[in-house]
Every structure is written in C-alpha cells, then in structure tokens.
Design an enzyme around this catalytic site. Structure first.
Site, PDB file in Angstrom:
ATOM      1  N   ARG A  59       0.849  -1.217   0.000  1.00  0.00           N
ATOM      2  CA  ARG A  59       0.000   0.000   0.000  1.00  0.00           C
ATOM      3  C   ARG A  59       0.876   1.256   0.000  1.00  0.00           C
ATOM      4  O   ARG A  59       0.602   2.233  -0.678  1.00  0.00           O
ATOM      5  CB  ARG A  59      -0.901   0.044   1.251  1.00  0.00           C
ATOM      6  CG  ARG A  59      -1.821  -1.133   1.476  1.00  0.00           C
ATOM      7  CD  ARG A  59      -3.056  -1.060   0.588  1.00  0.00           C
ATOM      8  NE  ARG A  59      -2.829  -1.541  -0.764  1.00  0.00           N
ATOM      9  CZ  ARG A  59      -2.689  -2.835  -1.116  1.00  0.00           C
ATOM     10  NH1 ARG A  59      -2.772  -3.797  -0.246  1.00  0.00           N
ATOM     11  NH2 ARG A  59      -2.491  -3.166  -2.384  1.00  0.00           N
ATOM     12  N   GLN A  89     -10.935   9.277   7.208  1.00  0.00           N
ATOM     13  CA  GLN A  89     -10.759   7.845   7.493  1.00  0.00           C
ATOM     14  C   GLN A  89      -9.607   7.305   6.658  1.00  0.00           C
ATOM     15  O   GLN A  89      -9.202   6.164   6.813  1.00  0.00           O
ATOM     16  CB  GLN A  89     -12.034   7.086   7.131  1.00  0.00           C
ATOM     17  CG  GLN A  89     -13.231   7.492   7.964  1.00  0.00           C
ATOM     18  CD  GLN A  89     -14.531   6.988   7.346  1.00  0.00           C
ATOM     19  OE1 GLN A  89     -14.977   5.890   7.623  1.00  0.00           O
ATOM     20  NE2 GLN A  89     -15.139   7.790   6.496  1.00  0.00           N
ATOM     21  N   VAL A  91      -5.914   6.636   5.146  1.00  0.00           N
ATOM     22  CA  VAL A  91      -4.567   6.535   5.699  1.00  0.00           C
ATOM     23  C   VAL A  91      -3.538   7.107   4.725  1.00  0.00           C
ATOM     24  O   VAL A  91      -2.346   7.117   5.015  1.00  0.00           O
ATOM     25  CB  VAL A  91      -4.231   5.077   6.104  1.00  0.00           C
ATOM     26  CG1 VAL A  91      -5.179   4.606   7.198  1.00  0.00           C
ATOM     27  CG2 VAL A  91      -4.265   4.122   4.916  1.00  0.00           C
ATOM     28  N   HIS A 107      -8.117   6.710  11.229  1.00  0.00           N
ATOM     29  CA  HIS A 107      -7.694   5.314  11.070  1.00  0.00           C
ATOM     30  C   HIS A 107      -6.187   5.163  10.884  1.00  0.00           C
ATOM     31  O   HIS A 107      -5.725   4.149  10.385  1.00  0.00           O
ATOM     32  CB  HIS A 107      -8.457   4.669   9.894  1.00  0.00           C
ATOM     33  CG  HIS A 107      -9.927   4.565  10.154  1.00  0.00           C
ATOM     34  ND1 HIS A 107     -10.856   4.345   9.168  1.00  0.00           N
ATOM     35  CD2 HIS A 107     -10.631   4.660  11.317  1.00  0.00           C
ATOM     36  CE1 HIS A 107     -12.074   4.301   9.706  1.00  0.00           C
ATOM     37  NE2 HIS A 107     -11.958   4.510  10.997  1.00  0.00           N
ATOM     38  N   GLY A 175     -17.170  10.908  -0.132  1.00  0.00           N
ATOM     39  CA  GLY A 175     -16.579   9.627  -0.517  1.00  0.00           C
ATOM     40  C   GLY A 175     -16.456   8.597   0.582  1.00  0.00           C
ATOM     41  O   GLY A 175     -15.445   7.902   0.667  1.00  0.00           O
ATOM     42  N   THR A 176     -17.479   8.472   1.403  1.00  0.00           N
ATOM     43  CA  THR A 176     -17.478   7.374   2.376  1.00  0.00           C
ATOM     44  C   THR A 176     -18.837   6.696   2.358  1.00  0.00           C
ATOM     45  O   THR A 176     -19.874   7.370   2.293  1.00  0.00           O
ATOM     46  CB  THR A 176     -17.122   7.836   3.814  1.00  0.00           C
ATOM     47  OG1 THR A 176     -17.369   6.751   4.716  1.00  0.00           O
ATOM     48  CG2 THR A 176     -17.884   9.060   4.267  1.00  0.00           C
TER      49      THR A 176
HETATM   50  N1  APR Z   1     -15.608  10.523  -5.588  1.00  0.00           N
HETATM   51  C1  APR Z   1     -16.244  10.472  -4.377  1.00  0.00           C
HETATM   52  N2  APR Z   1     -16.699   9.327  -3.844  1.00  0.00           N
HETATM   53  C2  APR Z   1     -16.534   8.191  -4.544  1.00  0.00           C
HETATM   54  C3  APR Z   1     -15.881   8.165  -5.791  1.00  0.00           C
HETATM   55  C4  APR Z   1     -15.415   9.401  -6.319  1.00  0.00           C
HETATM   56  N3  APR Z   1     -14.814   9.480  -7.509  1.00  0.00           N
HETATM   57  N4  APR Z   1     -15.876   6.874  -6.222  1.00  0.00           N
HETATM   58  C5  APR Z   1     -16.484   6.127  -5.274  1.00  0.00           C
HETATM   59  N5  APR Z   1     -16.881   6.919  -4.249  1.00  0.00           N
HETATM   60  C6  APR Z   1     -17.583   6.557  -3.019  1.00  0.00           C
HETATM   61  C7  APR Z   1     -18.375   5.249  -3.065  1.00  0.00           C
HETATM   62  O1  APR Z   1     -19.622   5.452  -3.716  1.00  0.00           O
HETATM   63  C8  APR Z   1     -18.526   4.912  -1.587  1.00  0.00           C
HETATM   64  O2  APR Z   1     -19.675   5.542  -1.033  1.00  0.00           O
HETATM   65  O3  APR Z   1     -16.651   6.347  -1.967  1.00  0.00           O
HETATM   66  C9  APR Z   1     -17.257   5.549  -0.967  1.00  0.00           C
HETATM   67  C10 APR Z   1     -16.236   4.543  -0.502  1.00  0.00           C
HETATM   68  O4  APR Z   1     -16.752   3.732   0.512  1.00  0.00           O
HETATM   69  P1  APR Z   1     -15.859   2.597   1.217  1.00  0.00           P
HETATM   70  O5  APR Z   1     -15.143   1.792   0.192  1.00  0.00           O
HETATM   71  O6  APR Z   1     -16.746   1.879   2.160  1.00  0.00           O
HETATM   72  O7  APR Z   1     -14.737   3.456   1.992  1.00  0.00           O
HETATM   73  P2  APR Z   1     -14.822   4.178   3.393  1.00  0.00           P
HETATM   74  O8  APR Z   1     -16.210   4.598   3.710  1.00  0.00           O
HETATM   75  O9  APR Z   1     -13.752   5.202   3.411  1.00  0.00           O
HETATM   76  O10 APR Z   1     -14.408   3.003   4.367  1.00  0.00           O
HETATM   77  C11 APR Z   1     -14.293   3.264   5.736  1.00  0.00           C
HETATM   78  O11 APR Z   1     -13.451   1.056   6.079  1.00  0.00           O
HETATM   79  O12 APR Z   1     -12.120  -0.824   5.810  1.00  0.00           O
HETATM   80  C12 APR Z   1     -12.221   0.401   6.332  1.00  0.00           C
HETATM   81  O13 APR Z   1     -10.477   1.428   7.379  1.00  0.00           O
HETATM   82  C13 APR Z   1     -11.105   1.371   6.127  1.00  0.00           C
HETATM   83  O14 APR Z   1     -11.180   3.758   6.428  1.00  0.00           O
HETATM   84  C14 APR Z   1     -11.815   2.650   5.801  1.00  0.00           C
HETATM   85  C15 APR Z   1     -13.213   2.414   6.336  1.00  0.00           C
END
Ligand code: APR
Length: 233
Positions: A59, A89, A91, A107, A175-176
């Site tokens: 990573r 969230q 890293v 995180h 984006g979460t």
């Molecule tokens: N711009 C903005 N958002 C986007 C884009 C983009 N171009 N592409 C995808 N997304 C969105 C997705 O639709 C989704 O809602 O980003 C989000 C990513 O979600 P996750 O993959 O669940 O990531 P996250 O919410 O950051 O995960 C939280 O989970 O495993 C752990 O520790 C890890 O910090 C992480 C935590």
C-alpha cells in the site's frame, strides 16, 4: 482577523479514487481482493504479522506514485475563507500533499509506523524507506508495526473528532459509504440546524437525515460545493 465559519469535512476512500486509489467496498474495492480478517485486524497481526506488514508495504509503495486530485486541491483552497477541519478515514497523505493544514486521521497513517512497546512511539517513514519487516525495531528494541487502526482496535482520535464536529457551522461528507463505526456516527454529533452536504457519485444511506446531496465524484463535486459555499461565507 475576521470571524470565519468552521467547515468540518469527513472524508473516506472515495476522496482518493480520482487519484488512482481503490475504495474498500463495492466493485473493485480492496476488500474484494483481500480478506479483512487476514490483513486488517489486530488478530491478523498476532497470527501472521509478516502477511500484515507485506500488505501495508505494498500500500505504501502504491501511495508513493499517487497525487492529490481536484477534490483534495479545491478543498485545500477553502482555507482561504473558512476555518477548515478535515476528519479523514483515509490513511493516505493526499490532503497533506494538497496543502490542507488541519487534518485528523481517524484510522492512522500509512507513512507512519509505531513501536509495539510501551508508549507506542510513532516514527515517520521516508520515501526512500517504505518497508518494514519482521525484525525492524524502534531504538528501544521493540518491533515496529504500521500506524494503522485495525478492526478490533480503539479509535483514539474519536473524541477529538467529536469535539471538532460539534463546533461545525457547515458539515461536509465526501466519498465514504458510512459503513464503518465509530467514524460513521460522527454525523450524529452535528448540531441541529447546521447545514450538511454529501458528495458521492453513488447512493449513500444517511438514514433520512436532512442532507444536501451532490451526486458527483470528489473533483466535480468539490467545485460545485465551493460555488454553493459562496452564499454561506
Ligand atoms: N468521488 C467520491 N466518492 C466516490 C468516488 C469518487 N470518484 N468513487 C467512489 N466513491 C464513493 C463510493 O460510492 C462509496 O460511497 O466512496 C465511498 C467509498 O466507501 P468505502 O469503500 O466503504 O470506503 P470508506 O467509507 O472510506 O471506508 C471506511 O473502512 O475498511 C475500512 O479502514 C477502512 O477507512 C476505511 C473504512
């Protein structure tokens, strides 16, 4: 200095997609390719530390060729007019690279490692030295580990994040998927009446909260949000 409004921003993996990094969930997500239980839990570390170290070494190498996207960059420019606090969230170090100055990493941080000994002293890695192996120790002789909050570990920055969230005049989520707690619960600490915005190209479950959704990727979404902010300044 004029009294600036506090803009609090919660970011997740989607913030860095346009820089070339993967999300965790959904198609192509990290957890479709690696089992969380093998690489991102405290139990995985006890069971097979070498595998965990390798996962984060890879990573880190990926991150060295990755740069902030328009989303990170536009967000950094908002410090000209707002008191911006980012709670991420992620890293990665892309908010820092874009020039944002108030960042809380819920995180952990990929570019840092820490001692497994008492005090858990933290050390910054350099671009020339991105790997840690079994046997790599801190000056006091304790094995080094990634400075990452794994599943099963406490989120030590959570109280700080809650305090920041409670002071928000405007709150933005980017984006979460809001699947992972306690981070996802921060929305519950936004005071009532504070405008909340969410940038994501996909549907995010926000439990009926009154949120203005900008259904776009981080780059385009941030440009639109910056325009909307002009009336709130
Ligand atoms: N711009 C903005 N958002 C986007 C884009 C983009 N171009 N592409 C995808 N997304 C969105 C997705 O639709 C989704 O809602 O980003 C989000 C990513 O979600 P996750 O993959 O669940 O990531 P996250 O919410 O950051 O995960 C939280 O989970 O495993 C752990 O520790 C890890 O910090 C992480 C935590």
């Amino acid at each position: 200095m004029k009294n600036r409004k506090k803009l609090v921003v919660l970011t997740g993996a989607g913030m860095s997609v346009e820089s070339g990094l993967s999300t965790f969930r959904g198609s192509g997500g990290m957890w479709g390719q690696h089992r969380v239980e093998d690489v991102a839990t405290i139990d995985a570390w006890y069971k097979d530390p070498e595998k965990v170290l390798d996962f984060y070494n890879i990573r880190r190498k990926e991150l060295s060729g990755v740069y902030p996207n328009d989303g990170h960059i536009v967000l950094a420019t908002l410090e000209e007019d707002f008191d911006v606090e980012i709670i991420t969230q992620n890293v990665d170090n892309l908010h820092e690279k874009a020039g944002s100055t108030h960042i809380t990493h819920l995180h952990g941080e990929l570019m840092k490692v820490r001692s497994t000994g008492p005090g858990a002293e933290v050390f910054e890695l350099t671009p020339e030295n991105l790997e840690i192996k079994l046997g790599d120790k801190c000056p006091k002789g304790y094995q080094l580990r990634p400075h990452i909050v794994w599943f099963g570990e406490a989120v030590s920055e959570m109280n700080k994040a809650i305090n920041i969230t409670e002071k928000a005049d405007v709150f933005l989520v980017i984006g979460t998927s809001l699947n992972v707690y306690p981070a996802a619960g921060l929305l519950n600490y936004v005071l009532s009446g504070v405008p909340v915005y969410l940038i994501d190209p996909n549907e995010v479950n926000v439990n009926g909260k009154n949120i203005t959704v900008i259904k776009k990727g981080a780059g385009e979404g941030m440009k639109e949000f910056k325009e909307m902010l002009k009336i709130l300044k």
